[in-house]
Scaffold this motif. Structure first.
Motif, mmCIF file in Angstrom:
data_model
loop_
_atom_site.group_PDB
_atom_site.id
_atom_site.type_symbol
_atom_site.label_atom_id
_atom_site.label_comp_id
_atom_site.label_asym_id
_atom_site.label_seq_id
_atom_site.Cartn_x
_atom_site.Cartn_y
_atom_site.Cartn_z
ATOM 1 N N ARG A 1 -14.842 3.397 -7.783
ATOM 2 C CA ARG A 1 -15.104 3.998 -9.184
ATOM 3 C C ARG A 1 -14.068 5.030 -9.594
ATOM 4 O O ARG A 1 -13.517 4.886 -10.882
ATOM 5 N N ALA A 2 -13.705 6.018 -8.772
ATOM 6 C CA ALA A 2 -13.147 6.874 -9.481
ATOM 7 C C ALA A 2 -11.681 6.719 -9.529
ATOM 8 O O ALA A 2 -11.220 7.153 -10.709
ATOM 9 N N ASN A 3 -11.258 5.915 -8.538
ATOM 10 C CA ASN A 3 -9.695 5.390 -8.754
ATOM 11 C C ASN A 3 -9.559 4.446 -10.114
ATOM 12 O O ASN A 3 -8.893 4.548 -10.506
ATOM 13 N N ILE A 4 -10.684 3.418 -10.073
ATOM 14 C CA ILE A 4 -10.743 2.639 -11.294
ATOM 15 C C ILE A 4 -10.400 3.618 -12.582
ATOM 16 O O ILE A 4 -9.878 3.013 -13.418
ATOM 17 N N LEU A 5 -11.553 4.457 -12.610
ATOM 18 C CA LEU A 5 -11.314 5.238 -13.735
ATOM 19 C C LEU A 5 -10.107 5.682 -14.239
ATOM 20 O O LEU A 5 -9.867 6.060 -15.344
ATOM 21 N N LYS A 6 -9.309 6.265 -13.224
ATOM 22 C CA LYS A 6 -7.881 6.934 -13.422
ATOM 23 C C LYS A 6 -6.997 6.103 -13.514
ATOM 24 O O LYS A 6 -5.771 6.390 -13.582
ATOM 25 N N TYR A 7 -6.903 4.669 -13.222
ATOM 26 C CA TYR A 7 -5.928 3.696 -13.064
ATOM 27 C C TYR A 7 -5.576 3.183 -14.819
ATOM 28 O O TYR A 7 -6.514 2.573 -15.260
ATOM 29 N N ASN A 8 -4.634 3.706 -15.247
ATOM 30 C CA ASN A 8 -4.273 3.463 -16.509
ATOM 31 C C ASN A 8 -3.301 1.852 -16.385
ATOM 32 O O ASN A 8 -2.418 2.050 -15.973
ATOM 33 N N HIS A 9 -4.219 1.063 -16.786
ATOM 34 C CA HIS A 9 -3.863 -0.452 -16.700
ATOM 35 C C HIS A 9 -3.327 -1.159 -17.950
ATOM 36 O O HIS A 9 -3.079 -2.400 -17.824
ATOM 37 N N ILE A 10 -3.384 -0.413 -19.058
ATOM 38 C CA ILE A 10 -2.989 -1.116 -20.554
ATOM 39 C C ILE A 10 -1.834 -1.957 -20.264
ATOM 40 O O ILE A 10 -1.865 -3.214 -20.834
ATOM 41 N N PHE A 11 -0.643 -1.224 -19.931
ATOM 42 C CA PHE A 11 0.641 -1.741 -20.217
ATOM 43 C C PHE A 11 1.570 -1.156 -18.931
ATOM 44 O O PHE A 11 1.378 -0.033 -18.794
ATOM 45 N N SER A 12 2.151 -2.130 -18.492
ATOM 46 C CA SER A 12 2.939 -1.912 -17.222
ATOM 47 C C SER A 12 4.254 -2.741 -17.376
ATOM 48 O O SER A 12 4.253 -3.810 -18.086
ATOM 49 N N ILE A 13 5.161 -2.215 -16.514
ATOM 50 C CA ILE A 13 6.560 -3.145 -16.406
ATOM 51 C C ILE A 13 6.684 -3.605 -14.883
ATOM 52 O O ILE A 13 6.598 -2.748 -14.213
ATOM 53 N N ALA A 14 7.006 -4.653 -14.745
ATOM 54 C CA ALA A 14 6.753 -5.322 -13.743
ATOM 55 C C ALA A 14 7.989 -4.813 -12.403
ATOM 56 O O ALA A 14 9.254 -4.701 -13.026
ATOM 57 N N PRO A 15 7.725 -4.987 -11.247
ATOM 58 C CA PRO A 15 8.637 -4.565 -10.311
ATOM 59 C C PRO A 15 9.468 -5.967 -10.114
ATOM 60 O O PRO A 15 9.103 -7.103 -10.316
ATOM 61 N N MET A 16 10.839 -5.494 -10.270
ATOM 62 C CA MET A 16 11.744 -6.563 -10.205
ATOM 63 C C MET A 16 13.046 -6.109 -9.295
ATOM 64 O O MET A 16 13.803 -5.261 -9.532
ATOM 65 N N MET A 17 13.241 -6.942 -8.122
ATOM 66 C CA MET A 17 14.373 -6.780 -7.247
ATOM 67 C C MET A 17 15.652 -6.748 -8.005
ATOM 68 O O MET A 17 15.858 -7.461 -8.816
ATOM 69 N N ASP A 18 16.405 -5.527 -7.732
ATOM 70 C CA ASP A 18 17.763 -5.294 -8.238
ATOM 71 C C ASP A 18 17.774 -4.837 -9.538
ATOM 72 O O ASP A 18 18.796 -4.770 -10.180
ATOM 73 N N TRP A 19 16.555 -4.728 -10.235
ATOM 74 C CA TRP A 19 16.536 -4.143 -11.551
ATOM 75 C C TRP A 19 15.558 -2.975 -11.755
ATOM 76 O O TRP A 19 16.086 -1.882 -12.113
ATOM 77 N N SER A 20 14.462 -2.881 -11.220
ATOM 78 C CA SER A 20 13.582 -1.878 -11.487
ATOM 79 C C SER A 20 13.813 -0.491 -10.584
ATOM 80 O O SER A 20 12.993 -0.037 -9.682
ATOM 81 N N ASP A 21 15.097 -0.017 -10.581
ATOM 82 C CA ASP A 21 15.634 1.115 -9.750
ATOM 83 C C ASP A 21 15.236 2.329 -10.478
ATOM 84 O O ASP A 21 14.661 2.300 -11.768
ATOM 85 N N THR A 22 15.457 3.532 -9.932
ATOM 86 C CA THR A 22 15.153 4.883 -10.600
ATOM 87 C C THR A 22 15.663 5.134 -11.790
ATOM 88 O O THR A 22 15.163 5.420 -12.768
ATOM 89 N N HIS A 23 16.954 4.461 -12.018
ATOM 90 C CA HIS A 23 17.702 4.765 -13.431
ATOM 91 C C HIS A 23 17.180 3.960 -14.381
ATOM 92 O O HIS A 23 16.933 4.344 -15.648
#
Length: 344
Positions: free
Chosen positions: A11-33
């Motif tokens: 439950r502690a981790n669930i409470l701090k998991y900000n889940h409302i909006f995220s950007i998907a992992p995508m190969m060759d795109w979601s690098d640090t830049h």
């Protein structure tokens, strides 16, 4: 354990998991830049790395593979693998680098992933996925989550998704991210798997109804912030994929529409101007300008000068030795007043 029950230890981790909006992992795109750029468009979006295999984490150049800019938080590391011990070690290394979440890939349908016995093929081995999650949970204190499909090949999604969900929740998964399509490992290419299997959002909605205490995030075929907002009537969070990369201007609407706050920057011009110091540091460290500006190609849409901007990036920012002057010249081709309304 009933599908909707959650052990107290989660439950502690669930409470701090900000889940409302995220950007998907995508190969060759979601690098640090790309992630640094996206953070300038939304303060609240949860960002994800490209999938990194356990072998690369354990034996590869960790700084190159896992290093990220402090501005990216909250940012999750997505791992690919199926060996519980290797995943535990990789998760521990990721936590040491400062990631806010470890996510296990159980959804990628590529042949290379299938050949390595990880990704979507693991939908057929829910108990193994559970062992992997349990090992990672024992290794780290940050949330551990799973990203999956609703099923693969001839699986019945009603059975396959519930079975996987039940086992990984029992093992400690703090959230589920569900791409609302099957993955066809036999007969479709990875590209075809992004579009051809039909979307079944209702299947994910039913999963959420069965999991009132666990964050369920929906992914797949979502192309706008308005569509994301509509999904939030049924699930806890929305993950935007290709639209975030090909049309990043949409991200200027995330904070106002989903979090009730102004965007970090009023226009895309302002956001790219704010990116300049980061670009200059990266250029000084030996990064080529194109490695960063390739993520800006879709920054403008339907405004005077957008096409000229894209052309200038392609013709000038790809050259060896190109610097921020080239990007500023490209920006000068776009009407700054017209771009102020693109997030509407």
């Amino acid at each position: 354990m009933a599908l909707g029950q959650v052990p107290n230890r989660q439950r502690a981790n669930i409470l701090k998991y900000n889940h409302i909006f995220s950007i998907a992992p995508m190969m060759d795109w979601s690098d640090t830049h790309c992630r640094v750029f996206h953070r300038l468009l939304s303060r609240h979006a949860r960002l994800y790395t490209e999938m990194v295999t356990t072998g690369a984490v354990i034996h590869g150049n960790r700084e190159r593979l896992l290093g990220f800019d402090a501005s990216e938080h909250p940012v999750a590391l997505q791992l690919g693998g199926s060996n519980p011990r290797d995943l535990a070690e990789s998760a521990r290394i990721g936590e040491g680098f400062g990631y806010d979440e470890i996510n296990l890939n159980v959804g990628c349908p590529s042949d290379r992933v299938k050949g390595g016995n990880f990704g979507a093929c693991l939908m057929a081995e829910p108990q193994l996925v559970a062992e992997c999650v349990a090992a990672m949970k024992q290794a780290v204190k940050i949330p551990v989550t799973v990203k999956c499909r609703i099923g693969i090949d001839d699986q019945d999604p009603e059975v396959a998704l519930d079975t996987l969900s039940r086992t990984v929740i029992a093992a400690g998964s703090d959230a589920l991210v569900v791409h609302a399509r099957k993955a066809w490992l036999n007969g479709l290419s990875p590209k075809e798997n992004r579009d051809i299997p039909p979307l079944d959002y209702d299947r994910v909605y039913r999963l959420k109804a069965a999991l009132p205490d666990v964050p369920v995030v929906i992914n797949g075929g979502i192309t706008s912030i308005a569509a994301a907002k509509a999904h939030l009537d049924h699930v806890d969070g929305v993950m935007l994929g290709r639209a975030a990369y090909h049309e990043p201007w949409r991200l200027l609407g995330v904070d106002p529409e989903l979090f009730g706050e102004s965007a970090p920057h009023a226009t895309m011009h302002d956001a790219i101007a704010a990116l300049m110091p980061y670009i200059e540091r990266e250029l000084a460290a030996g990064t080529r300008l194109h490695s960063i500006t390739r993520h800006l190609v879709g920054a403008f849409h339907g405004v005077p000068g957008a096409r000229a901007f894209r052309r200038y990036l392609a013709e000038n920012c790809t050259k060896a030795g190109a610097g921020t002057a080239s990007l500023r010249a490209a920006l000068d081709l776009v009407d700054p007043n017209a771009s102020a309304s693109i997030a509407a």
